[in-house]
Design an enzyme around this catalytic site. Sequence first.
Site, PDB file in Angstrom:
ATOM      1  N   LYS A  84      38.480  41.058  61.581  1.00 29.55           N
ATOM      2  CA  LYS A  84      39.345  40.915  60.413  1.00 29.55           C
ATOM      3  C   LYS A  84      40.333  42.067  60.270  1.00 29.55           C
ATOM      4  O   LYS A  84      41.335  41.949  59.571  1.00 29.55           O
ATOM      5  CB  LYS A  84      38.519  40.790  59.130  1.00 29.55           C
ATOM      6  CG  LYS A  84      37.755  42.023  58.732  1.00 29.55           C
ATOM      7  CD  LYS A  84      36.962  41.806  57.453  1.00 29.55           C
ATOM      8  CE  LYS A  84      36.194  43.042  57.037  1.00 29.55           C
ATOM      9  NZ  LYS A  84      37.072  44.193  56.754  1.00 29.55           N
ATOM     10  N   ASP A  85      40.061  43.199  60.942  1.00 26.93           N
ATOM     11  CA  ASP A  85      40.945  44.360  60.841  1.00 26.93           C
ATOM     12  C   ASP A  85      42.094  44.328  61.843  1.00 26.93           C
ATOM     13  O   ASP A  85      43.008  45.163  61.759  1.00 26.93           O
ATOM     14  CB  ASP A  85      40.149  45.657  61.061  1.00 26.93           C
ATOM     15  CG  ASP A  85      39.142  45.925  59.959  1.00 26.93           C
ATOM     16  OD1 ASP A  85      39.336  45.411  58.842  1.00 26.93           O
ATOM     17  OD2 ASP A  85      38.155  46.640  60.221  1.00 26.93           O
ATOM     18  N   ARG A 132      41.990  40.517  47.943  1.00 28.04           N
ATOM     19  CA  ARG A 132      41.452  39.156  48.052  1.00 28.04           C
ATOM     20  C   ARG A 132      40.262  38.981  47.119  1.00 28.04           C
ATOM     21  O   ARG A 132      40.181  37.985  46.377  1.00 28.04           O
ATOM     22  CB  ARG A 132      41.034  38.896  49.508  1.00 28.04           C
ATOM     23  CG  ARG A 132      40.201  37.631  49.704  1.00 28.04           C
ATOM     24  CD  ARG A 132      39.648  37.547  51.113  1.00 28.04           C
ATOM     25  NE  ARG A 132      38.759  38.664  51.420  1.00 28.04           N
ATOM     26  CZ  ARG A 132      37.475  38.726  51.087  1.00 28.04           C
ATOM     27  NH1 ARG A 132      36.920  37.733  50.395  1.00 28.04           N
ATOM     28  NH2 ARG A 132      36.731  39.759  51.418  1.00 28.04           N
ATOM     29  N   ARG A 133      39.339  39.926  47.163  1.00 28.14           N
ATOM     30  CA  ARG A 133      38.168  39.837  46.293  1.00 28.14           C
ATOM     31  C   ARG A 133      38.565  39.986  44.825  1.00 28.14           C
ATOM     32  O   ARG A 133      38.072  39.261  43.961  1.00 28.14           O
ATOM     33  CB  ARG A 133      37.145  40.908  46.679  1.00 28.14           C
ATOM     34  CG  ARG A 133      36.484  40.655  48.029  1.00 28.14           C
ATOM     35  CD  ARG A 133      35.615  41.814  48.457  1.00 28.14           C
ATOM     36  NE  ARG A 133      34.939  41.557  49.723  1.00 28.14           N
ATOM     37  CZ  ARG A 133      34.707  42.463  50.649  1.00 28.14           C
ATOM     38  NH1 ARG A 133      35.113  43.713  50.468  1.00 28.14           N
ATOM     39  NH2 ARG A 133      34.087  42.147  51.768  1.00 28.14           N
ATOM     40  N   ARG A 150      37.169  53.045  47.635  1.00 31.09           N
ATOM     41  CA  ARG A 150      37.221  53.193  49.080  1.00 31.09           C
ATOM     42  C   ARG A 150      35.918  53.799  49.565  1.00 31.09           C
ATOM     43  O   ARG A 150      35.067  54.165  48.785  1.00 31.09           O
ATOM     44  CB  ARG A 150      38.404  54.090  49.479  1.00 31.09           C
ATOM     45  CG  ARG A 150      39.764  53.463  49.177  1.00 31.09           C
ATOM     46  CD  ARG A 150      40.832  54.152  49.980  1.00 31.09           C
ATOM     47  NE  ARG A 150      40.548  54.071  51.402  1.00 31.09           N
ATOM     48  CZ  ARG A 150      40.919  54.991  52.287  1.00 31.09           C
ATOM     49  NH1 ARG A 150      41.565  56.062  51.897  1.00 31.09           N
ATOM     50  NH2 ARG A 150      40.625  54.843  53.566  1.00 31.09           N
ATOM     51  N   ARG A 156      29.970  52.979  49.082  1.00 31.56           N
ATOM     52  CA  ARG A 156      30.226  51.988  48.021  1.00 31.56           C
ATOM     53  C   ARG A 156      28.950  51.597  47.290  1.00 31.56           C
ATOM     54  O   ARG A 156      28.945  51.452  46.062  1.00 31.56           O
ATOM     55  CB  ARG A 156      30.920  50.765  48.630  1.00 31.56           C
ATOM     56  CG  ARG A 156      32.290  51.103  49.185  1.00 31.56           C
ATOM     57  CD  ARG A 156      33.010  49.894  49.743  1.00 31.56           C
ATOM     58  NE  ARG A 156      34.236  50.301  50.439  1.00 31.56           N
ATOM     59  CZ  ARG A 156      35.348  49.597  50.469  1.00 31.56           C
ATOM     60  NH1 ARG A 156      35.421  48.432  49.863  1.00 31.56           N
ATOM     61  NH2 ARG A 156      36.408  50.039  51.115  1.00 31.56           N
ATOM     62  N   CYS A 244      46.764  42.230  56.563  1.00 29.75           N
ATOM     63  CA  CYS A 244      45.346  41.917  56.461  1.00 29.75           C
ATOM     64  C   CYS A 244      44.720  42.430  55.171  1.00 29.75           C
ATOM     65  O   CYS A 244      43.551  42.178  54.914  1.00 29.75           O
ATOM     66  CB  CYS A 244      44.588  42.451  57.669  1.00 29.75           C
ATOM     67  SG  CYS A 244      44.895  44.188  58.045  1.00 29.75           S
TER      68      CYS A 244
END
Length: 317
Positions: A84-85, A132-133, A150, A156, A244
């Site tokens: 995805k990156d 997106r989230r 971050r 996190r 992305c």
Amino acid sequence: MTTEVGTVRIGTRASLLARTQTQLVADALTARGAEVEIVHITTDGDRTQAAGTPIPGTGVGVFTSALRDALLDGRIDVAVHSYKDLPTAPLPGIVLAAVPERADPRDVLVARDHMVLGELPPGSVVGTGSPRRAAQIDALGLGLQVVGIRGNVETRIRKVTDGEVDGVVLARAGLLRIGRAGEATEVLDPVQMLPAPAQGALAVECRVADTALETFLRSTLHDEATAAAVTAERAVLAELGSPCDAAIGALADVVEDLDDDGRIVERLSLRAFATTAEGALVRNSATGETKDAEQLGRSLAAELLADGAEPRGATSA
């Protein structure tokens, strides 16, 4: 068992998740008889993340460019990325050799007091670094306060245990790979939270000129069903011309269907969303042949644009 590819130097970022993902690839190659050396590469993204400073520019490719540079200048032979990156545009001199079988692509919530998303009181603070989230949480109308955070997975989660936030949303694949899946308080249904295109999948790259190594990587690691699904998802991203880190989600599944003669065949079922200029969500879905994965994704993106999704300019991720 022996191979003709010599010692394979695999590049990895320094984070626990990156090292774990790289080790999965290394173990598979070792099982096929390859000699493997793991080389640690520090990226600009790692440096800014460790310092808590903003990612420069759009953030596109900051976790992948250093690995690709090391691949092109000969310091490593193989780069392992979270798919995805990766930018959607190909990079001259580098080939995508294999896409291993994907881990669970869904997102999860890690929240205080073992609560699920619907149990968090209005005003609760949910952390995520993903537009997106954030867009999808806001669309649920639960009255939650979404804040940007971050850091790696461990950092996190610590923000929840330290009381800095009430919950964080993370990729389940990452938690599975580092052995912390049990800390999720809810696995989020894609109906609520579509994942990022190619979330949960790995991309294994080598140099175009290393044809024997490419063949070895593909025969050892590649999974066709995963490759078809993520091709469709990333085609949505490419057609929308979005970085992305944009508020775009897509998920494809290989499903069984019946053809006109009543035979069982495999097809791709693809769902995606994007946002309008005002921040509203536009959703759509489509089904097609696995061999047409890229065109399926591009066609679905065109439908999203027709329905009001905001185009993002030239393809950059």
